[in-house]
Design a protein around this motif. Structure first.
Motif, short mmCIF file in Angstrom:
data_model
loop_
_atom_site.label_atom_id
_atom_site.label_comp_id
_atom_site.label_asym_id
_atom_site.label_seq_id
_atom_site.Cartn_x
_atom_site.Cartn_y
_atom_site.Cartn_z
N UNK A 97 -29.22 0.04 -17.57
CA UNK A 97 -28.07 -0.44 -16.92
C UNK A 97 -28.19 -1.83 -16.48
N UNK A 98 -29.47 -2.28 -16.15
CA UNK A 98 -29.52 -3.32 -15.49
C UNK A 98 -30.06 -4.43 -16.29
N UNK A 99 -30.26 -4.15 -17.51
CA UNK A 99 -30.95 -5.13 -18.65
C UNK A 99 -29.90 -5.13 -19.77
N UNK A 100 -28.96 -4.36 -20.08
CA UNK A 100 -28.36 -4.37 -21.20
C UNK A 100 -27.45 -5.25 -21.56
N UNK A 101 -27.33 -5.67 -22.70
CA UNK A 101 -26.33 -6.91 -23.07
C UNK A 101 -25.07 -6.54 -23.59
N UNK A 117 -25.21 -2.16 -11.20
CA UNK A 117 -24.50 -2.50 -12.48
C UNK A 117 -24.41 -3.80 -12.69
N UNK A 118 -23.96 -4.58 -11.55
CA UNK A 118 -23.67 -5.99 -11.67
C UNK A 118 -24.69 -7.03 -11.84
N UNK A 119 -26.05 -6.51 -11.13
CA UNK A 119 -27.35 -7.43 -11.11
C UNK A 119 -27.12 -7.94 -12.63
N UNK A 120 -27.12 -7.10 -13.87
CA UNK A 120 -27.16 -7.67 -15.23
C UNK A 120 -26.49 -8.95 -15.29
N UNK A 121 -25.58 -9.37 -14.58
CA UNK A 121 -24.88 -10.57 -14.59
C UNK A 121 -25.52 -11.80 -13.98
N UNK A 122 -26.58 -11.40 -13.30
CA UNK A 122 -27.79 -12.41 -12.75
C UNK A 122 -28.99 -12.11 -13.05
#
Length: 150
Positions: A97-101, A117-122
């Motif tokens: 969830x946190x690393x998927x592109x 889930x929003x962490x992946x944007x940062x």
């Protein structure tokens, strides 16, 4: 993600940062590991008490940013009472969830952990969110050396 949902997620993270659950050292843990994120200075210790292959107690200590502290707090709530196999499944789903592109997928099986889930944007914050999880994994394997996000 809608603005209302993003604000709700931020509130959950802030609540777990201000009032972390399962914070403190376990007496006579059966598993322990330390983690460190040199990028922002997060430090965490994860304590486990296993009965067979089930996590009966889990706690953490340390200092870190709001993301790291909230992740540790929510992680402890999510894995308490689960078997090693179930913990491994949660670990992998959280990591995905946190690393998927690409387009964000929903992860309803993660429950409150979905707030990350929003962490992946940062990308810089991904290490903050995953440090407690990598430290947990080391504790489950009995690796008492320090885990680092370097």
């Amino acid at each position: 993600m809608s603005l209302e949902l993003r604000e709700l997620y931020q509130e959950v993270i802030l609540d777990h940062n201000r009032h972390p659950r399962n914070r403190g050292k376990l007496e006579q843990p059966t598993g322990f590991a330390e983690g460190h994120n040199p990028l922002c200075g997060d430090q965490i210790q994860v304590y486990l008490h296993m009965e067979g292959s089930t996590v009966r107690e889990v706690s953490f200590e340390g200092s870190g940013c709001a993301i790291s502290t909230a992740s540790a707090s929510l992680m402890t709530e999510a894995i308490k009472g689960k078997t090693l196999k179930q913990v491994e499944a949660v670990f992998h789903e959280f990591q995905e969830m946190v690393t998927a592109t690409g387009e964000a997928a929903e992860h309803p099986d993660l429950g409150d952990l979905e707030v990350f889930g929003g962490v992946r944007e940062y990308p810089v914050r991904i290490k903050c969110a995953t440090l407690p999880w990598h430290t947990l994994k080391a504790a489950l394997k009995g690796q008492e050396e320090k885990v680092s996000t370097e």
